[in-house]
Structures are given as structure tokens and as C-alpha cells.
Design a protein around this motif. Sequence first.
Motif, mmCIF file in Angstrom:
data_model
loop_
_atom_site.group_PDB
_atom_site.id
_atom_site.type_symbol
_atom_site.label_atom_id
_atom_site.label_comp_id
_atom_site.label_asym_id
_atom_site.label_seq_id
_atom_site.Cartn_x
_atom_site.Cartn_y
_atom_site.Cartn_z
ATOM 1 N N HIS A 1 0.833 -1.194 0.000
ATOM 2 C CA HIS A 1 0.000 0.000 0.000
ATOM 3 C C HIS A 1 0.868 1.244 0.000
ATOM 4 O O HIS A 1 0.375 2.343 -0.161
ATOM 5 C CB HIS A 1 -0.873 0.040 1.261
ATOM 6 C CG HIS A 1 -2.068 -0.838 1.177
ATOM 7 N ND1 HIS A 1 -2.976 -0.732 0.161
ATOM 8 C CD2 HIS A 1 -2.505 -1.836 1.965
ATOM 9 C CE1 HIS A 1 -3.931 -1.630 0.338
ATOM 10 N NE2 HIS A 1 -3.660 -2.312 1.420
ATOM 11 N N GLU B 1 5.551 4.967 -1.590
ATOM 12 C CA GLU B 1 6.937 5.345 -1.386
ATOM 13 C C GLU B 1 7.839 4.106 -1.488
ATOM 14 O O GLU B 1 8.879 4.141 -2.131
ATOM 15 C CB GLU B 1 7.110 6.020 -0.018
ATOM 16 C CG GLU B 1 6.631 7.467 0.040
ATOM 17 C CD GLU B 1 5.111 7.628 0.165
ATOM 18 O OE1 GLU B 1 4.426 6.616 0.415
ATOM 19 O OE2 GLU B 1 4.621 8.762 0.001
ATOM 20 N N PRO C 1 3.644 8.758 -4.671
ATOM 21 C CA PRO C 1 4.508 9.129 -3.539
ATOM 22 C C PRO C 1 4.453 10.647 -3.337
ATOM 23 O O PRO C 1 4.224 11.390 -4.289
ATOM 24 C CB PRO C 1 5.907 8.706 -3.992
ATOM 25 C CG PRO C 1 5.693 7.760 -5.107
ATOM 26 C CD PRO C 1 4.395 8.101 -5.737
ATOM 27 N N GLN C 2 4.691 11.076 -2.090
ATOM 28 C CA GLN C 2 4.676 12.518 -1.786
ATOM 29 C C GLN C 2 5.556 13.298 -2.744
ATOM 30 O O GLN C 2 5.210 14.387 -3.174
ATOM 31 C CB GLN C 2 5.177 12.727 -0.353
ATOM 32 C CG GLN C 2 4.087 12.593 0.686
ATOM 33 C CD GLN C 2 4.544 13.147 2.029
ATOM 34 O OE1 GLN C 2 5.732 13.111 2.358
ATOM 35 N NE2 GLN C 2 3.607 13.658 2.795
ATOM 36 N N VAL C 3 6.702 12.696 -3.086
ATOM 37 C CA VAL C 3 7.668 13.365 -3.956
ATOM 38 C C VAL C 3 7.037 13.780 -5.285
ATOM 39 O O VAL C 3 7.260 14.880 -5.781
ATOM 40 C CB VAL C 3 8.876 12.424 -4.188
ATOM 41 C CG1 VAL C 3 9.655 12.851 -5.397
ATOM 42 C CG2 VAL C 3 9.759 12.397 -2.962
ATOM 43 N N TYR D 1 4.039 14.639 -5.888
ATOM 44 C CA TYR D 1 3.233 15.848 -5.695
ATOM 45 C C TYR D 1 4.117 17.076 -5.593
ATOM 46 O O TYR D 1 3.826 18.126 -6.150
ATOM 47 C CB TYR D 1 2.374 15.710 -4.433
ATOM 48 C CG TYR D 1 1.317 14.663 -4.576
ATOM 49 C CD1 TYR D 1 0.078 14.972 -5.159
ATOM 50 C CD2 TYR D 1 1.550 13.363 -4.165
ATOM 51 C CE1 TYR D 1 -0.877 14.006 -5.314
ATOM 52 C CE2 TYR D 1 0.577 12.385 -4.319
ATOM 53 C CZ TYR D 1 -0.635 12.712 -4.888
ATOM 54 O OH TYR D 1 -1.585 11.755 -5.053
ATOM 55 N N ILE D 2 5.210 16.938 -4.855
ATOM 56 C CA ILE D 2 6.120 18.074 -4.683
ATOM 57 C C ILE D 2 6.631 18.530 -6.046
ATOM 58 O O ILE D 2 6.612 19.728 -6.369
ATOM 59 C CB ILE D 2 7.301 17.682 -3.761
ATOM 60 C CG1 ILE D 2 6.781 17.300 -2.380
ATOM 61 C CG2 ILE D 2 8.312 18.811 -3.676
ATOM 62 C CD1 ILE D 2 7.834 16.691 -1.468
ATOM 63 N N THR E 1 10.571 10.014 -8.556
ATOM 64 C CA THR E 1 9.633 9.317 -7.681
ATOM 65 C C THR E 1 10.252 8.959 -6.344
ATOM 66 O O THR E 1 9.559 8.534 -5.434
ATOM 67 C CB THR E 1 9.113 8.017 -8.338
ATOM 68 O OG1 THR E 1 10.239 7.262 -8.770
ATOM 69 C CG2 THR E 1 8.212 8.316 -9.505
ATOM 70 N N THR E 2 11.567 9.105 -6.207
ATOM 71 C CA THR E 2 12.187 8.818 -4.912
ATOM 72 C C THR E 2 12.848 10.084 -4.378
ATOM 73 O O THR E 2 13.084 11.035 -5.129
ATOM 74 C CB THR E 2 13.277 7.731 -5.027
ATOM 75 O OG1 THR E 2 14.318 8.235 -5.860
ATOM 76 C CG2 THR E 2 12.719 6.452 -5.638
ATOM 77 N N VAL E 3 13.151 10.059 -3.089
ATOM 78 C CA VAL E 3 13.771 11.214 -2.455
ATOM 79 C C VAL E 3 15.114 11.542 -3.131
ATOM 80 O O VAL E 3 15.414 12.700 -3.396
ATOM 81 C CB VAL E 3 13.963 10.964 -0.940
ATOM 82 C CG1 VAL E 3 14.785 12.070 -0.305
ATOM 83 C CG2 VAL E 3 12.615 10.843 -0.256
ATOM 84 N N ALA F 1 14.453 13.192 -6.469
ATOM 85 C CA ALA F 1 13.887 14.519 -6.262
ATOM 86 C C ALA F 1 14.976 15.490 -5.830
ATOM 87 O O ALA F 1 15.050 16.629 -6.298
ATOM 88 C CB ALA F 1 12.785 14.463 -5.218
#
Lengths: 270, 280, 295
Positions: free
Chosen positions: C203, C206, C247-249, C251-252, C268-270, C273
Amino acid sequence: MIRDITIGQYYPVDSPIHRLDPRTKLIGTLTFIISLFLFKSIAGYLVATAFLVTVIRLSKVPFKFMVRGLKAILLILIIAMLFNVLLIRDGNVLFDKWFIRITDQGLYTAAFMAVRLTYLVIGSSVMTLTTTPNDLTDGLESVLGPLKKIHIPVHEIAMMMSIALRFIPILLEETDKIMKAQIARGADFENGNLIQKAKNMVPLLVPLFISAFRRADDLAMAMEARCYHGGEGRTKMKPLHYGKNDAGAFVFLLIYLAAILAAKQFWIIV
Amino acid sequence: MIRTAKLVYDYIKRDEEGNVEEVDRAVDHVDLDVEKGDFVAILGHNGSGKSTLAKHINAILVPSEGTVWIGDMDTRDEGHLWDIRQSAGMVFQNPDNQIIGTIVEEDVGFGPENMGVPTKEIWERVDESLKAVGMTAYRHHSPNKLSGGQKQRVAIAGVVAMHPKCIILDEPTAMLDPNGRKEVIRTIRALNQVEDVTVLLITHYMEEVVYADKVVVMDEGKIVMRGTPREIFSRVDELKQYRLDVPQVTLLAHELKKEGIPLPDGILSIDELVNALCQS
Amino acid sequence: MSVLKVEHVNYIYGAETAYEIQALKDVSLEIPKGQFVGLIGHTGSGKSTLIQHLNGLIRATSGHIYFQGQDIYGAHYNMKELRSQVGLVFQYPEHQLFEIDVLSDVCYGPKNQGLTREEAEKRAREALRMVGVSEEFYGHSPFELSGGQKRRVAIAGVLAMKPEVLILDEPTAGLDPKGRDDILDQIAKLHQESGLTVILVSHSMEDIAKYVDRIIVMNQGAVMFDAAPKEVFRHYKELEQVGLAAPQVTYIMHRLKERGMDVDTDATTVEEAKEAIVSAWKKKHDSAGNRCENV
């Protein structure tokens, strides 16, 4: 499968039977069951059938739900019938070969017994299908209330029953899950002789018991956290009270009993 | 509201003769002070002692050493046991193992029934509690047919119906999917803000503590960090050391800062990061 | 050649009753050997039903499934063999542990395959090493272990059967953040070192973005997207409509782009980003004055 068990399966619909006080239904069911054993005549069974059909109609529960409960006892039913057919040797002989002797008396008894058992299961199914498990246990607690005087923990028994009813579907689902998980690890629950089969159940039963204990532990804690401390000082959200319907039901029950007794007398006279 | 002083709890393992075999200190000198109306989050990895601490607050466990007060009641005082349990309601992790009733509304009424609340008032309490968690439409359903998030909301309603002064939630979202988690957190926040219920939320999901007034981090039975979410989240490296992590936004902001982009500490939301980046 | 091939699979349960539900609708997929696949979808989207089809626990109402080119519904197909080749780790797998010690429990699968105790033990030791359970625990009761350890033992129980494909249904559910990362890192390592084909149901977008080569999105029993993570997360708005998210990223990055910052929205990953933002930020500050517009 195990899922076919109807006992404890409430069928949610609004009907005059659903609205009855659970105590009325308990007493009614008990009376009906006892009545089944009181007579041994076709007329009596006709009255019982009429009664059962009326109640089922009133309950608005589809008939197939009633019959579902029978699947679970089908085997018992067949064995019991066979015993009766084969072991009763009185009456007119219809068939006689080797050790098998079938008599009309045997057939009669077997048929009566089958009807009696079937009606017994359907009768109890009517009760469980039209009464929520909670009402049922409340009713039981109240009907058995007088037993408290002789130190029988009626409240505790009723609470245990209602918890069991709530957890049956959960544990069935859990059984299914564990079974699948073990099958995925190569388990075989179907083949082999009896001893092997029993041995193969260990990987299913051990996790199931552990899970049941864990759940019991959690539940006990959750109940305590919600101030549960036995039946003392407890109030009821849905207190039981007899209504007009119940009076009607008792009158109906009395008519039924009268009809049954009349049928019995009538049979004897004829 | 809730106060613990030098709280210690030891799990004691005994051998067959009853001699002490092993002592495992689960909570180690914890001082906690929760004000009325607060939303406090307790963070910590599995086995950090946070659940043991929670169980002290409604007297499921009593301290080995030190004291726990709920209002002015000492949890060790057995005369107040039921008052304490009623003042400090508890919601547990597994939604299936805390619902007693076979119908939603009957489960919500279970607590008030035990407390001896009159029938008419039980119904009022059930109605308002189901409304508070948004489950009125499901009141006649069987709990078995509900989703995990809905079950937890029913469990919360069951606690709310007891009119507690505070609610302790012990990892209420650990077994839920993301949507269920959101549902539950939204419900908890609404209770805290609208009904002014004191909330103590135990979790290891960082996204959930963003809304808390105060955050407490536990490790090996001790409180190792305290502060506002912003203060806590600005200490990314320290959190990692306690087996925790931070939301992706916070982590990204932290990494960007290390690269020399001037950003404020403890960024909690996407908006904050986007604005900060655009203004720098 | 693909390890698993699913062709037009439909699955209906409670067929011909009032409760008839079509759990899978015309699902077709092909999974090449050695791929790390992420399977996402909200609860009830059909993903659990799908994975149970892959090792024959559920039989499709119609359609075909091929494992290494062979039709698993073929007349003489060995289902038991399939189940050891397509290892399925259920949610909360520690609930299936039952033996008196860790080693015996892990031996259960290989022993069911017909291996001798010695061979089974060898396999079990290997599997336990792969998931990072240290030898001191082998003799312990599995019920004494911590949550994370139990889960590793349960995963080892499936790995010990030496499957070609490993399917994990939310292997991190209920674990704390560190425990979660540890398990996923271990699985990623396994995938890299042994070339195991892995299907991960999760689910957490991330986590999915961090580990997988390909994402399959299920919605209402059908495959909604099936592509590389970057490709799938471009559809973040559609994902939201079906109760999922990116993932939040993601959206950022999109928000930064909207505000006029020249960043790569595919990150898509920190890690990705960070690189994208740093380079955009440097560019911006080299050509000073180029500020974000206020939207």
C-alpha cells in the motif's frame, strides 16, 4: 463446507416474527420441539406442518435459508433412518434377504423420525434466523434467570455465547487463511489415511489455537477497558419487554397445542 | 489530566518454583504530563515501551514503581478502578479483537451498559457517538462486514459513548490500509478539536503525528525526545537512530538543506516545502 | 521467455447466486524472469485474488495461466510443484508458524516437497541466512521472537522451497519503520543476488517507487495501469480517483513545476527529487531573478 452452518446466522428483515420478544421465541421453539415428541400420528404432523409453514411465511425468511441448516445434519439423518429401518423387526415384513429385514413398522418409524429431526432443525433455524444473536443470549439469560439462585452463572454463560457467535465467522475466515498459507507451503489436507490426516492438521490447528488465545486475551483486555465487570450493576441498552405481538404469539401457540392434542384424541377415536 | 511520575514497569518472568528468572524493564522512569484538550503523540519502534505505558493510563497495568494520576485519582487505588477506566478510554490495535457486539449500535452501547447508565441515556449516547465518528449509517450492520477503518471508528465510538475525559489510542492504524488510516486520523482530530477530548495517540506512522500538539519519542522504555512536531521533525538523524523515519517531504527538505539550499527546519507539509523553495 | 503469463483471466465468486461478484475481469499479464514487480490497488481491488491465482490456490473461472510456458490448468499439471515454484507469502505470515523451533518450521515446506530431513535442514539454514535470521535463534520457539523476526522466519519458510517466483502480500504490514526498511532491503538484496522474480503487494507508494521495476495497478478487478513507476505515477490524478496516491515526492515535483521551477516531474524517490531540485535550484540562482510565479 463449514460456512453452510446456519445456526447463528441472522437474516435481517422486518417481520412480525422478528419483532417478537426473544423469550417468546425461545419458549415457542421449546414448546414446538417438545410437541414433536408428544405424538406419533399423521394428523399431529399435519398440525405441526401447518404451524411451521405459517411461522416461516410470517418470518419473511426465504425457505432455502431454513433448509440450509439441514445440510449439516444430513449424514446424521441418513444414519439414524438406516438404523431404524434395519433394526426394527416388528410389523409386516416387506423385504427379507440375508440379514436385511425391512418392515412397515420400521419404515414408519424412520419416516416419523426423519420428519421430527427435520422439523426440529427448521424450527430452531426459524428462531436463529429471526433473532439477533444478542437478543437470543439476552432472552436466554432472562429465561434462565431463576437458575442464578442455585449459583449457575447465567450471565456469564450468556455472554460467552454471544462472544462465541461474534467470533465464529472471524475464526472461520482465519481457518481459511491459515489453510491457504500452509497449502502454499505444500501442505496436504485431503489425502492420506486417518492418522496421516490428523497429523496433517497440526500445522492448521496450532496456529488457529494460538490465534484464538491471542484474540481472547485482547478481547478480555478490551472488555475490561470498557468497564466490564460481570452482570452486576449492568443496565441494558435493549431491555426485553413483552408487547402486543407476544400476547398474540402466545395465543397462537396455545391454539397450536390445543390442535395437536385434539388431533391426538381424534386419532385414537378413529 | 494525565500525569506520570518516575513510572517504572517491569515484566517479571518466573520459573516453575516462582523464583524470578528474568526482569525486563519495559518502562523506565517516565515523567509525562498531558493537559486537558491536548493532542499528544507517542512515537517509538516496536518494543520501545509505548504500549506498556498506554496500558498504565487506564489501569490495565499498575506501576512497579512511581505513580500514574488520572485527574486526581491514583491508578493504584482500586476503589477508583472503574472511574479511571471510564475517564480514560482505550482503543486498541486490532479492530476485530475489541468489538464485542454483533451489531454496530449494540457494541457502542456496551460500555455505557457496563457503567449502569439508564437505557434512555444509553440510546442518546450511542446516537451521538456514532454521529461523532460518522458511522450512523452503519448502526444496524454487523461489524464483520465493515472495512478496517470503519471497525476502528466503531471502536472509537464505543469509547466516546463512555464520555471519557481522554482517549488513548494504541496503534489504532497499524493494521489498516492508507485510506482506513486517513479515516481514523480524521476522526481522532475531529474529536480533539470539536469535542475537546484529550487524545493520546500511540503510533509509528510519522504522517499521523503532524497534527499533534506535542510529540514524545520513546526508546528502550525511556522518553528520549519531546517537543512540537516541528521540533521533533527537524531532528531527522536522531529519529533514524531510534528506528523511526520522517515523512518524505521532511526527509527531502532535510537532504536539500544538506546540499546547501537554505530552508527552514522541520518542514511538515508539501505546501511548506514548495513555498520555501520558491522563495529561496 | 516469461516466467508467468496470465491470459484473459476472469474470476467470479458466488457464481449464480445473489452475491455474485466478479473479482477479476479479463486480466492479462506477462512477467519476465528476474523482474521486481509492484502490485498496487486499494482493498478489494482484486490484487489478493490475482496473486492466489498465480500459484493455483484459486482457479480462474475462465482464461489461462502459464508457468514457464506450461498451462497450469492442463490435465496432468502438478499443482503441488507449482506451489513450491511460485512461493506465496501471505499477509501477517507469522500467523502460520506452528513448529516447536524456528529451524523445524522452516523445514516444513521442503519436507512437503519430499526432501529428506538433512536436505530440508540445509535448505532451511540457507533460507534463514538469506532473510537475516542469525543462527542463535534456530533452536528457539518461533513464538518467542519479536514481530520482525517472526516475519523473517515465515518468509524463510517459503524461500526454503526454492521458488522461481516470490510473491509477498504486504510483507511490512504492522512493522515499525526500521523493521519495514530492513525487510524490504533484504528482499531487494535477494532479488539482486539470486535473480529471483519478485512480486510485491504494497500500500506504500513510497516503498513501491523505491524498489520495483514495474507497477501493476489493479482497480475493480481489472488492470488499470501496467508500466514503469515513472510512467504510472504520471497518472497521479487518476490514481487518486480510485483511492490511491502517488509518492509525496511526485506531488512536490508537480507543484514546483506549476510554480515555474524547471524540475523533472518524473522523480519518484527522495534521491531523484533531491538531484532534480538541486540542479534546478542552481540553474535558477545562476540566472538570478528568475523567481517562481505566485499561483
